[in-house]
Write a protein that holds these residues in place. Structure first.
Motif, PDB file in Angstrom:
ATOM      1  N   VAL A 294       0.893  -1.026  -0.043  1.00  0.00           N
ATOM      2  CA  VAL A 294      -0.071  -0.402   0.147  1.00  0.00           C
ATOM      3  C   VAL A 294       0.653   1.331   0.097  1.00  0.00           C
ATOM      4  O   VAL A 294       0.569   2.233  -0.597  1.00  0.00           O
ATOM      5  CB  VAL A 294      -0.991  -0.119   1.064  1.00  0.00           C
ATOM      6  CG1 VAL A 294      -1.957   1.608   1.602  1.00  0.00           C
ATOM      7  CG2 VAL A 294      -1.578  -1.123   1.421  1.00  0.00           C
ATOM      8  N   LEU A 295       1.547   1.200   0.907  1.00  0.00           N
ATOM      9  CA  LEU A 295       2.964   2.541   0.457  1.00  0.00           C
ATOM     10  C   LEU A 295       3.614   2.526  -0.082  1.00  0.00           C
ATOM     11  O   LEU A 295       3.845   3.578  -1.471  1.00  0.00           O
ATOM     12  CB  LEU A 295       3.944   2.322   1.952  1.00  0.00           C
ATOM     13  CG  LEU A 295       3.825   2.556   3.052  1.00  0.00           C
ATOM     14  CD1 LEU A 295       4.663   1.822   4.611  1.00  0.00           C
ATOM     15  CD2 LEU A 295       2.903   3.640   3.766  1.00  0.00           C
ATOM     16  N   MET A 296       3.875   1.789  -0.931  1.00  0.00           N
ATOM     17  CA  MET A 296       4.623   1.693  -2.665  1.00  0.00           C
ATOM     18  C   MET A 296       3.541   2.323  -2.952  1.00  0.00           C
ATOM     19  O   MET A 296       4.095   2.897  -4.156  1.00  0.00           O
ATOM     20  CB  MET A 296       4.719   0.125  -3.681  1.00  0.00           C
ATOM     21  CG  MET A 296       6.193  -0.411  -2.283  1.00  0.00           C
ATOM     22  SD  MET A 296       7.427   0.859  -2.627  1.00  0.00           S
ATOM     23  CE  MET A 296       7.808   0.854  -4.689  1.00  0.00           C
ATOM     24  N   PHE A 297       2.095   2.086  -3.366  1.00  0.00           N
ATOM     25  CA  PHE A 297       1.656   2.432  -4.251  1.00  0.00           C
ATOM     26  C   PHE A 297       0.763   3.488  -4.201  1.00  0.00           C
ATOM     27  O   PHE A 297       0.416   4.392  -5.075  1.00  0.00           O
ATOM     28  CB  PHE A 297       0.007   1.606  -3.680  1.00  0.00           C
ATOM     29  CG  PHE A 297      -1.082   1.627  -5.714  1.00  0.00           C
ATOM     30  CD1 PHE A 297      -0.538   1.070  -6.949  1.00  0.00           C
ATOM     31  CD2 PHE A 297      -1.699   2.778  -5.351  1.00  0.00           C
ATOM     32  CE1 PHE A 297      -1.482   0.746  -7.718  1.00  0.00           C
ATOM     33  CE2 PHE A 297      -2.798   3.010  -6.301  1.00  0.00           C
ATOM     34  CZ  PHE A 297      -2.936   1.887  -7.380  1.00  0.00           C
TER      35      PHE A 297
ATOM     36  N   VAL B  50      -6.766  -9.048   0.103  1.00  0.00           N
ATOM     37  CA  VAL B  50      -5.887  -9.169  -0.363  1.00  0.00           C
ATOM     38  C   VAL B  50      -5.742  -9.298  -1.189  1.00  0.00           C
ATOM     39  O   VAL B  50      -5.029  -9.223  -2.453  1.00  0.00           O
ATOM     40  CB  VAL B  50      -5.141 -10.852   0.109  1.00  0.00           C
ATOM     41  CG1 VAL B  50      -3.694 -11.071  -0.737  1.00  0.00           C
ATOM     42  CG2 VAL B  50      -4.906 -10.970   1.721  1.00  0.00           C
ATOM     43  N   ALA B  51      -6.738 -10.514  -2.134  1.00  0.00           N
ATOM     44  CA  ALA B  51      -7.711  -9.834  -3.769  1.00  0.00           C
ATOM     45  C   ALA B  51      -7.569  -8.770  -4.269  1.00  0.00           C
ATOM     46  O   ALA B  51      -6.536  -8.247  -4.862  1.00  0.00           O
ATOM     47  CB  ALA B  51      -8.690 -11.084  -4.345  1.00  0.00           C
ATOM     48  N   VAL B  52      -7.364  -7.694  -3.278  1.00  0.00           N
ATOM     49  CA  VAL B  52      -7.905  -6.613  -4.133  1.00  0.00           C
ATOM     50  C   VAL B  52      -6.041  -5.775  -3.895  1.00  0.00           C
ATOM     51  O   VAL B  52      -5.541  -5.252  -4.992  1.00  0.00           O
ATOM     52  CB  VAL B  52      -8.847  -5.054  -3.041  1.00  0.00           C
ATOM     53  CG1 VAL B  52      -8.705  -4.240  -3.586  1.00  0.00           C
ATOM     54  CG2 VAL B  52      -9.881  -6.328  -3.989  1.00  0.00           C
ATOM     55  N   SER B  53      -5.706  -5.804  -2.919  1.00  0.00           N
ATOM     56  CA  SER B  53      -4.219  -5.470  -3.288  1.00  0.00           C
ATOM     57  C   SER B  53      -3.510  -6.092  -4.132  1.00  0.00           C
ATOM     58  O   SER B  53      -2.584  -5.446  -4.714  1.00  0.00           O
ATOM     59  CB  SER B  53      -3.595  -5.882  -1.406  1.00  0.00           C
ATOM     60  OG  SER B  53      -4.150  -5.306  -0.164  1.00  0.00           O
ATOM     61  N   LEU B  54      -3.361  -7.358  -4.134  1.00  0.00           N
ATOM     62  CA  LEU B  54      -2.456  -8.196  -5.225  1.00  0.00           C
ATOM     63  C   LEU B  54      -3.267  -7.220  -6.476  1.00  0.00           C
ATOM     64  O   LEU B  54      -2.492  -7.001  -7.655  1.00  0.00           O
ATOM     65  CB  LEU B  54      -2.853  -9.948  -5.333  1.00  0.00           C
ATOM     66  CG  LEU B  54      -2.424 -10.133  -3.557  1.00  0.00           C
ATOM     67  CD1 LEU B  54      -2.815 -11.659  -4.538  1.00  0.00           C
ATOM     68  CD2 LEU B  54      -1.015 -10.519  -3.781  1.00  0.00           C
ATOM     69  N   GLY B  55      -4.512  -6.359  -6.292  1.00  0.00           N
ATOM     70  CA  GLY B  55      -4.999  -6.324  -8.080  1.00  0.00           C
ATOM     71  C   GLY B  55      -4.737  -5.133  -8.362  1.00  0.00           C
ATOM     72  O   GLY B  55      -3.082  -4.671  -9.189  1.00  0.00           O
ATOM     73  N   LEU B  56      -3.975  -4.839  -7.198  1.00  0.00           N
ATOM     74  CA  LEU B  56      -3.392  -3.248  -6.944  1.00  0.00           C
ATOM     75  C   LEU B  56      -1.993  -3.287  -7.289  1.00  0.00           C
ATOM     76  O   LEU B  56      -1.532  -2.620  -7.894  1.00  0.00           O
ATOM     77  CB  LEU B  56      -3.610  -2.094  -6.121  1.00  0.00           C
ATOM     78  CG  LEU B  56      -4.801  -1.804  -5.471  1.00  0.00           C
ATOM     79  CD1 LEU B  56      -5.325  -1.374  -4.309  1.00  0.00           C
ATOM     80  CD2 LEU B  56      -5.745  -1.000  -6.524  1.00  0.00           C
TER      81      LEU B  56
ATOM     82  N   THR C 199      -9.004  -1.939   4.891  1.00  0.00           N
ATOM     83  CA  THR C 199      -8.802  -2.233   5.703  1.00  0.00           C
ATOM     84  C   THR C 199      -8.374  -3.798   6.809  1.00  0.00           C
ATOM     85  O   THR C 199      -7.824  -4.350   7.226  1.00  0.00           O
ATOM     86  CB  THR C 199      -7.680  -1.941   6.949  1.00  0.00           C
ATOM     87  OG1 THR C 199      -6.680  -0.208   5.563  1.00  0.00           O
ATOM     88  CG2 THR C 199      -6.144  -1.797   7.829  1.00  0.00           C
ATOM     89  N   VAL C 200      -9.740  -3.488   6.705  1.00  0.00           N
ATOM     90  CA  VAL C 200     -10.746  -4.781   7.735  1.00  0.00           C
ATOM     91  C   VAL C 200     -10.445  -5.806   7.358  1.00  0.00           C
ATOM     92  O   VAL C 200     -10.689  -6.538   8.083  1.00  0.00           O
ATOM     93  CB  VAL C 200     -11.854  -3.694   7.933  1.00  0.00           C
ATOM     94  CG1 VAL C 200     -13.386  -4.510   6.947  1.00  0.00           C
ATOM     95  CG2 VAL C 200     -12.639  -4.187   9.816  1.00  0.00           C
TER      96      VAL C 200
END
Length: 546
Positions: free
Chosen positions: A107-110, A207-213, A334-335
């Motif tokens: 998230v910080l990198m994005f 996690v899937a949303v984060s992997l997508g980003l 986040t939750v």
């Protein structure tokens, strides 16, 4: 189900595993067959939740943060999260890197450049001129608010609950175990299993949303370097490759795989941060770090309770003002991570005290986040031009980064790095960091989901862990395809809907923790013997003195 589990050589609770797997596969197939109706359903669900319950998300996280500070500062802060005599398994450095890399490294990198620049160019607070000094100060404050103490409070509350009930009482490694004081033996029944299935599905989607980003950012970086394109096909190919890397780490296990990747990843991220500090406006950034701390602390009370209540409401889409697409999205997203991060942090925090756990998990990552945004955010805004005079002196170079962010959020970090020497090398280095963060998040989540199914900290069979790693990749790939040109907005719709039941679940952990701590035989000086599980079956007043 038990016979099928034995046939497949699974070490798991068959009901939890097969129902969770069935829901996951059903969703993947539904996305393939009915993409448009599902997208419309998620859009309608998000609009309703944001319009009617946005205040609930914002108030709830504030309550969680207040509760955590209270419990850590109270006489219960000395309680050790484990059996008597237990001590931490990992050093403070390894503990920090593992919880951080598995938490919001991606998230910080994005958002490290993208969020401050977005608020700088389009100020969310009324009466603030774009690109002004006030806009810059607000942008930094809001970015850290979104990824500082409040984000880590969302991880810390379930983490504390898991560490207390699982490590101290050695209950099954499941979300339902947290509710033992409320459900008692019901945690092993239908209600407990429903809680665990909900937590598993929420984790997979989060996690899937984060992997997508992450895959979209890697695709943007590769496109900037090699012109490979950054469409859905490229993102899915990247996702497939990095899921394979994550699965390899899953097979290796927590101590070797995740710990190695976490330590490597945080080292590379710190190296990138120091590179920006050294080759950017060093003195300006050092002053900015100090000033940013003051801006964050002074603006935190206002931002923490800001509900955007005076925003004009759009009756066509149920828009809830600016915060609907930012703050509410952040908390809902986040939750969905919180069961995963909470169990993961509880697993690596056995033997620490409540006070050490709460302040460590809250403060250390939040401080790192503040420094990260102070360096990347302020430097990006200076490159873009802060104030009319600075933008005039920059000429055609003014506004380049904000234009790049407006065009493509995943491209923000790479547009920013174009202003530094060794551009191609450092952009490639950033791609590798995102990729490893990606793999760390995926393998950590897979190991935790496997624990939720087995109810044990001991990893299940290899093929069982690999299944969850592949399932995460499949869900992420389908979300990328579903998002299409809508990109981030489509992912926001999905995660806001999924986040609501998880948010309610985590909120209920507070009364469960309060009831559990109330049973402790404790005074202001010493820690007595922990209560037995049977003590939860009667009121404390009925408990015989030891």
């Amino acid at each position: 189900m038990h016979a099928l589990a034995e046939k497949l050589r699974l070490k798991t609770d068959p009901t939890i595993f097969f129902i969770s797997a069935a829901f996951t596969l059903f969703f993947v197939l539904a996305l393939v067959i009915f993409p448009d109706p599902i997208e419309e359903a998620f859009a309608a669900g998000r609009a309703w939740i944001v319009t009617n319950l946005g205040w609930f998300f914002i108030l709830g996280v504030n309550v969680w943060l207040g509760f955590l500070i209270w419990v850590a500062a109270s006489r219960h802060g000395h309680i050790r999260l484990g059996r008597k005599g237990s001590r931490p398994e990992y050093s403070n450095l390894s503990w920090f890197t593992m919880l951080f890399a598995g938490g919001i490294g991606t998230v910080l990198m994005f958002w490290g450049v993208a969020e401050p620049i977005s608020h700088f160019a389009t100020p969310p607070l009324p009466g603030v001129e774009p690109y002004s000094q006030d806009a810059a100060q607000d942008a930094i404050s809001i970015a850290i608010y979104h990824l500082g103490l409040h984000t880590w409070a969302i991880f810390t509350l379930p983490g504390l609950a898991f560490a207390y009930f699982i490590n101290r009482y050695e209950l099954p490694v499941r979300v339902s175990s947290v509710f033992y004081p409320l459900l008692r033996e019901g945690i092993h029944g239908p209600i407990g299993k429903a809680i665990d299935i909900t937590a598993i599905l929420g984790t997979l989607f989060g996690v899937a949303v984060s992997l997508g980003l992450g895959s979209s950012q890697i695709a943007a970086g590769l496109n900037a370097l090699y012109g490979t394109g950054d469409g859905a096909t490229v993102q899915v190919l990247i996702l497939a490759v990095l899921t394979a890397v994550a699965v390899t780490s899953i097979v290796v296990g927590l101590d070797k795989g995740v710990k190695l990747l976490s330590n490597l990843n945080i080292g590379m991220a710190v190296a990138l941060m120091f590179f920006v500090l050294a080759f950017g406006s060093t003195l300006f950034l050092l002053r900015g770090i100090v000033e940013t701390a003051g801006l964050y602390l002074s603006n935190l009370p206002r931002l923490a309770f800001w509900n955007d209540m005076l925003a004009d409401t759009n009756p066509d889409n149920g828009d809830w003002g600016w915060q609907g697409g930012w703050t509410v999205f952040y908390w809902a997203w986040t939750v969905t991570w919180s069961p995963f991060i909470g169990l993961f942090v509880a697993r690596i925090s056995r033997g620490r005290t409540i006070r050490e756990f709460v302040f460590g998990v809250l403060m250390a990552p939040s401080l790192f986040t503040l420094i990260w945004f102070a360096i990347f955010g302020w430097q990006a805004m200076e490159f873009d031009g802060i104030g009319a005079a600075a933008r005039a002196s920059l000429g055609d170079q003014a506004g380049q980064i904000s234009a790049a962010v407006a065009d493509s959020v995943p491209l923000a970090m790479f547009a920013f790095l174009e202003h530094f020497p060794l551009t191609a090398f450092i952009q490639g280095f950033a791609v590798v960091i995102v990729a490893i963060f990606f793999a760390t998040s995926s393998d950590s989540a897979s190991l935790v989901v496997d624990m939720l199914c087995t109810g044990s900290p001991t990893p299940g069979p290899v093929h069982q862990r690999v299944f969850w790693g592949v399932a995460e990749g499949l869900v992420a790939a389908m979300l990328i395809i579903l998002a299409g040109e809508a990109g981030l907005s489509a992912l926001q719709q999905v995660i806001t809907v999924v986040g609501l039941p998880i948010f309610i679940l985590v909120s209920m952990m507070i009364p469960s923790l309060v009831r559990g701590l109330a049973q402790e035989d404790i005074d202001h000086i010493t820690i007595g013997t922990r209560p037995a599980l049977e003590d939860f079956h009667r009121d404390k007043a009925e408990t015989p003195a030891e």
